[in-house]
Design an enzyme around this catalytic site. Structure first.
Site, PDB file in Angstrom:
ATOM      1  N   THR A  39      -1.732  -7.204  -6.602  1.00  0.00           N
ATOM      2  CA  THR A  39      -3.092  -6.369  -6.486  1.00  0.00           C
ATOM      3  C   THR A  39      -2.760  -5.169  -5.926  1.00  0.00           C
ATOM      4  O   THR A  39      -1.742  -4.890  -5.000  1.00  0.00           O
ATOM      5  CB  THR A  39      -4.013  -6.977  -5.772  1.00  0.00           C
ATOM      6  OG1 THR A  39      -3.348  -7.734  -4.509  1.00  0.00           O
ATOM      7  CG2 THR A  39      -4.475  -8.356  -6.499  1.00  0.00           C
ATOM      8  N   GLY A 183      -0.312 -10.062  22.604  1.00  0.00           N
ATOM      9  CA  GLY A 183      -0.613  -8.509  22.200  1.00  0.00           C
ATOM     10  C   GLY A 183      -2.185  -8.439  22.228  1.00  0.00           C
ATOM     11  O   GLY A 183      -2.779  -8.825  21.438  1.00  0.00           O
ATOM     12  N   ARG A 274       3.327  -2.588  14.649  1.00  0.00           N
ATOM     13  CA  ARG A 274       3.920  -2.597  13.217  1.00  0.00           C
ATOM     14  C   ARG A 274       4.927  -1.342  13.077  1.00  0.00           C
ATOM     15  O   ARG A 274       5.012  -0.668  14.152  1.00  0.00           O
ATOM     16  CB  ARG A 274       2.719  -2.280  12.349  1.00  0.00           C
ATOM     17  CG  ARG A 274       1.663  -3.398  12.258  1.00  0.00           C
ATOM     18  CD  ARG A 274       0.602  -3.229  11.233  1.00  0.00           C
ATOM     19  NE  ARG A 274       0.942  -3.114  10.077  1.00  0.00           N
ATOM     20  CZ  ARG A 274       0.989  -4.195   9.221  1.00  0.00           C
ATOM     21  NH1 ARG A 274       0.728  -5.351   9.663  1.00  0.00           N
ATOM     22  NH2 ARG A 274       1.192  -4.210   8.115  1.00  0.00           N
ATOM     23  N   HIS A 446     -36.365   8.164  15.848  1.00  0.00           N
ATOM     24  CA  HIS A 446     -36.800   7.369  17.046  1.00  0.00           C
ATOM     25  C   HIS A 446     -37.381   5.903  16.032  1.00  0.00           C
ATOM     26  O   HIS A 446     -38.393   6.165  15.425  1.00  0.00           O
ATOM     27  CB  HIS A 446     -37.868   7.773  17.847  1.00  0.00           C
ATOM     28  CG  HIS A 446     -38.087   6.781  18.734  1.00  0.00           C
ATOM     29  ND1 HIS A 446     -37.405   6.406  19.828  1.00  0.00           N
ATOM     30  CD2 HIS A 446     -39.484   5.985  19.027  1.00  0.00           C
ATOM     31  CE1 HIS A 446     -38.088   5.334  20.567  1.00  0.00           C
ATOM     32  NE2 HIS A 446     -39.413   5.382  20.136  1.00  0.00           N
TER      33      HIS A 446
HETATM   34  C1  LIG Z   1      -5.280  -7.297  10.408  1.00  0.00           C
HETATM   35  C2  LIG Z   1      -5.474  -5.855  10.093  1.00  0.00           C
HETATM   36  C3  LIG Z   1      -6.596  -4.998  10.275  1.00  0.00           C
HETATM   37  C4  LIG Z   1      -6.570  -4.002   9.930  1.00  0.00           C
HETATM   38  N1  LIG Z   1      -7.888  -3.107  10.102  1.00  0.00           N
HETATM   39  C5  LIG Z   1      -7.921  -1.688  10.024  1.00  0.00           C
HETATM   40  C6  LIG Z   1      -9.428  -1.276  10.128  1.00  0.00           C
HETATM   41  O1  LIG Z   1     -10.211  -1.879  10.319  1.00  0.00           O
HETATM   42  N2  LIG Z   1      -9.440   0.009   9.832  1.00  0.00           N
HETATM   43  C7  LIG Z   1      -8.384   0.721   9.426  1.00  0.00           C
HETATM   44  O2  LIG Z   1      -8.366   1.994   9.414  1.00  0.00           O
HETATM   45  N3  LIG Z   1      -7.109   0.293   9.537  1.00  0.00           N
HETATM   46  C8  LIG Z   1      -6.880  -0.959   9.931  1.00  0.00           C
HETATM   47  N4  LIG Z   1      -5.570  -1.536   9.611  1.00  0.00           N
HETATM   48  C9  LIG Z   1      -4.484  -0.829   9.416  1.00  0.00           C
HETATM   49  C10 LIG Z   1      -4.437  -0.362   7.860  1.00  0.00           C
HETATM   50  O3  LIG Z   1      -4.402  -1.441   7.098  1.00  0.00           O
HETATM   51  C11 LIG Z   1      -3.298   0.329   7.489  1.00  0.00           C
HETATM   52  O4  LIG Z   1      -3.448   1.655   8.413  1.00  0.00           O
HETATM   53  C12 LIG Z   1      -3.260   0.898   6.073  1.00  0.00           C
HETATM   54  O5  LIG Z   1      -3.013  -0.296   5.275  1.00  0.00           O
HETATM   55  C13 LIG Z   1      -2.237   2.026   5.844  1.00  0.00           C
HETATM   56  O6  LIG Z   1      -2.124   2.478   4.457  1.00  0.00           O
HETATM   57  P1  LIG Z   1      -0.633   2.590   3.634  1.00  0.00           P
HETATM   58  O7  LIG Z   1      -0.999   3.224   2.267  1.00  0.00           O
HETATM   59  O8  LIG Z   1      -0.046   3.562   4.633  1.00  0.00           O
HETATM   60  O9  LIG Z   1       0.145   1.572   3.714  1.00  0.00           O
HETATM   61  P2  LIG Z   1      -0.299  -0.113   3.006  1.00  0.00           P
HETATM   62  O10 LIG Z   1      -1.689  -0.408   3.113  1.00  0.00           O
HETATM   63  O11 LIG Z   1       0.846  -0.826   4.119  1.00  0.00           O
HETATM   64  O12 LIG Z   1       0.421  -0.049   1.607  1.00  0.00           O
HETATM   65  C14 LIG Z   1       1.480  -0.016   1.275  1.00  0.00           C
HETATM   66  C15 LIG Z   1       1.673  -0.514   0.018  1.00  0.00           C
HETATM   67  O13 LIG Z   1       3.205  -0.134  -0.401  1.00  0.00           O
HETATM   68  C16 LIG Z   1       3.807  -1.046  -1.251  1.00  0.00           C
HETATM   69  N5  LIG Z   1       5.268  -1.094  -1.429  1.00  0.00           N
HETATM   70  C17 LIG Z   1       6.202  -0.736  -0.203  1.00  0.00           C
HETATM   71  N6  LIG Z   1       7.234  -0.743  -0.376  1.00  0.00           N
HETATM   72  C18 LIG Z   1       7.243  -0.714  -1.759  1.00  0.00           C
HETATM   73  C19 LIG Z   1       8.428  -0.714  -2.860  1.00  0.00           C
HETATM   74  N7  LIG Z   1       9.734  -0.227  -2.452  1.00  0.00           N
HETATM   75  N8  LIG Z   1       7.944  -0.885  -4.166  1.00  0.00           N
HETATM   76  C20 LIG Z   1       6.637  -1.129  -4.640  1.00  0.00           C
HETATM   77  N9  LIG Z   1       5.613  -1.048  -3.706  1.00  0.00           N
HETATM   78  C21 LIG Z   1       6.052  -1.132  -2.445  1.00  0.00           C
HETATM   79  C22 LIG Z   1       3.142  -2.390  -0.547  1.00  0.00           C
HETATM   80  O14 LIG Z   1       3.125  -3.445  -1.063  1.00  0.00           O
HETATM   81  C23 LIG Z   1       1.812  -2.006   0.077  1.00  0.00           C
HETATM   82  O15 LIG Z   1       0.817  -2.403  -0.802  1.00  0.00           O
HETATM   83  C24 LIG Z   1      -5.665  -2.972   9.878  1.00  0.00           C
HETATM   84  C25 LIG Z   1      -4.113  -3.643   9.540  1.00  0.00           C
HETATM   85  C26 LIG Z   1      -4.175  -4.944   9.688  1.00  0.00           C
HETATM   86  C27 LIG Z   1      -2.774  -5.567   9.640  1.00  0.00           C
END
Ligand SMILES: Cc1cc2nc3c(=O)[nH]c(=O)nc-3n(C[C@H](O)[C@H](O)[C@H](O)COP(=O)(O)OP(=O)(O)OC[C@H]3O[C@@H](n4cnc5c(N)ncnc54)[C@H](O)[C@@H]3O)c2cc1C
Length: 467
Positions: A39, A183, A274, A446
């Site tokens: 997904t 943590g 992370r 208000h």
């Molecule tokens: C439990 C939890 C709760 C969180 N709650 C919040 C919140 O409330 N608000 C908030 O702002 N942030 C929250 N975060 C943080 C947030 O999820 C991340 O900051 C955000 O998802 C980062 O987005 P991104 O696009 O950089 O990476 P990601 O969301 O990690 O997406 C990266 C994508 O790249 C894909 N990918 C990686 N390498 C490859 C490859 N070589 N080939 C193909 N696909 C690949 C992965 O499968 C993934 O789908 C939370 C995180 C966690 C773990």
């Protein structure tokens, strides 16, 4: 092997990658996004922001029914938890969001290259699908948005059965008797709160002297007090030195001020941070510059040192937040389209979705003090707000840190009901370098919780009305 060429090739379909893809498509560029998961939506939608907020919401309802309904003259006898239904609802909410992103891809004619992508020199990504077939994609520009993964402790390797990362902690098959959380950051406190509300004993072990390290000290003290009152057993300044993982539970060995002890639990959530995910990216071979924590180094336009290769989101380090990833994605797409935009992080908000919520933006009081700049504080409690009283949600406060001479807002730190949403007006004000007076003279309806923000701004000018 087919070669597909697009203007923008995005590696990763999380909030950074999918938003960058949509923005690039809006700007008339052809786009493909490589994503290996079944997904779209990345960590945030699948195993982060969205499922955690779904469970926080469900567990909050339960806690409210148990502890507060009676105050409103509502009798709810025998409220109980149906965990499979709660989990099914969480999955459904996640599915609505992942399907929503898929819909947006179709609407914007973005190709989803399904499979594991390996970045090669010359803006090429080889995509290996689950059936083993390989497609080669070429982008005039490449945006790396591969995200991050949770850090393991050497003696607590994730098995997602007893030793949980965020993935396992969002799907525990039963309410734990005793969940140990290693943590005391955002993820630990949010997921710890979920399971505490559902009936688990929750012990939080934090190495630093406080929970929520790096936040405004006064805010952290208030949060710590409230969380302990709610029943979280918080041990700060405590180092986890080892662990025994069994079929039916975990023993954690800890050390506090030279005194060693053990904590027995049936599950442990390790949420100690992370790290950037560079799977499929051989930085050395690509001569891609990394920072000290293994993150991809970028400039304020999200450019890496490799020509036409950009990077956004968690893989670039900094604050690991979905909205940061999204904004960086917009900047990268717009820079590729030739727009003169830059990313700045001065007004990046941060939220903790516990109850009460915690919301912060800008500098803490400690940071301003350290800088030597003259400042004033404006603070107003929710206990003096009419709407908060009607809701029975009077815990917490709004605090402003403003420049002593110009009264420009330097930071805002809130703990209280719905502060995640109340913060937005402060972020907007700060975006335009607004002052406490700007918020203080703005009409706020208000009775609303937002009047607490206005009053705190007025307090910074020494003229709050209701205190
Ligand atoms: C439990 C939890 C709760 C969180 N709650 C919040 C919140 O409330 N608000 C908030 O702002 N942030 C929250 N975060 C943080 C947030 O999820 C991340 O900051 C955000 O998802 C980062 O987005 P991104 O696009 O950089 O990476 P990601 O969301 O990690 O997406 C990266 C994508 O790249 C894909 N990918 C990686 N390498 C490859 C490859 N070589 N080939 C193909 N696909 C690949 C992965 O499968 C993934 O789908 C939370 C995180 C966690 C773990």
């Amino acid at each position: 092997m087919p070669l597909n060429t697009v203007d923008v090739l995005v590696l990763g379909g999380g909030p950074g990658g999918y938003v960058a893809s949509i923005r690039a498509a809006q700007l008339g560029l052809s786009v493909a996004c490589v994503e290996m998961d079944k997904t779209l939506g990345g960590t945030c939608v699948n195993v982060g922001c969205i499922p955690s907020k779904a469970l926080l919401q469900s567990s909050e309802h339960y806690e409210w029914l148990r502890l507060h309904a009676a105050e409103h003259g509502i009798r709810v006898d025998g409220a109980s938890i149906d965990l499979p239904t709660m989990m099914a609802r969480k999955r459904e909410v996640v599915a609505q969001n992942t399907k929503g992103v898929e819909f947006l891809f179709r609407k914007n004619k973005i190709a989803w290259a399904k499979g594991f992508g390996t970045l090669k020199a010359g803006n090429v990504i080889e995509v290996r699908a689950t059936d083993g077939s390989v497609a080669t994609w070429n982008g005039r520009s490449v945006i790396v948005a591969t995200g991050s993964v949770p850090i393991e402790l050497p003696f607590l390797k994730f098995d997602e059965r007893r030793v949980l990362s965020n993935v396992g902690a969002l799907s525990i098959p039963e309410v734990p008797k005793h969940l140990i959380v290693v943590g005391g950051g955002v993820i630990g406190l949010e997921l710890g709160s979920v399971w505490r509300r559902l009936g688990a004993k929750v012990t939080v072990v934090e190495y630093a002297p406080t929970i929520l390290v790096g936040n405004d000290a006064e805010l952290v003290r208030e949060a710590d007090k409230i969380f302990r009152k709610q029943g979280l057993d918080i041990h700060t300044g405590t180092k986890v030195t080892g662990a025994d993982v069994r079929e039916d539970g975990v023993t954690i060995h800890v050390e506090n001020d030279g005194v060693t002890s053990s904590i027995e639990g049936d599950y442990v959530l390790v949420s100690v941070g992370r790290k950037p995910l560079l799977a499929g990216i051989d930085a050395a071979a690509l001569r891609l510059t990394l920072g000290t924590r293994g993150e991809i180094a970028v400039d304020s336009q999200q450019r890496t040192n490799v020509p036409n290769v950009y990077a956004i989101g968690d893989v670039c380090g900094g604050k690991l937040l979905a909205h940061k990833a999204e904004e960086e994605g917009v900047v990268a797409a717009e820079v590729i389209a030739g727009k003169p935009v830059h990313m700045h992080h001065r007004t990046m908000p941060g939220i903790v979705y516990t109850w009460p919520e915690i919301a912060t933006v800008g500098l803490t009081e400690e940071e301003v003090k350290k800088s030597g700049r003259g400042y004033r504080i404006g603070k107003f409690p929710f206990s003096a707000n009419g709407r908060a009283r009607t809701m029975g949600e009077t815990q917490g406060f709004v605090k402003f840190v403003v420049d002593a001479t110009t009264d420009e807002i330097l930071g805002a730190h809130m703990i209280g009901p719905n502060v995640a949403d109340l913060l937005a007006e402060v972020v907007l004000a700060m975006e335009y370098r607004g002052s406490a007076e700007d918020i203080g003279i703005t009409v706020h309806s208000h009775p609303t919780l937002s009047e607490t923000v206005k009053e705190a701004a007025l307090a910074a000018l020494g003229r709050a009305i209701h205190s």
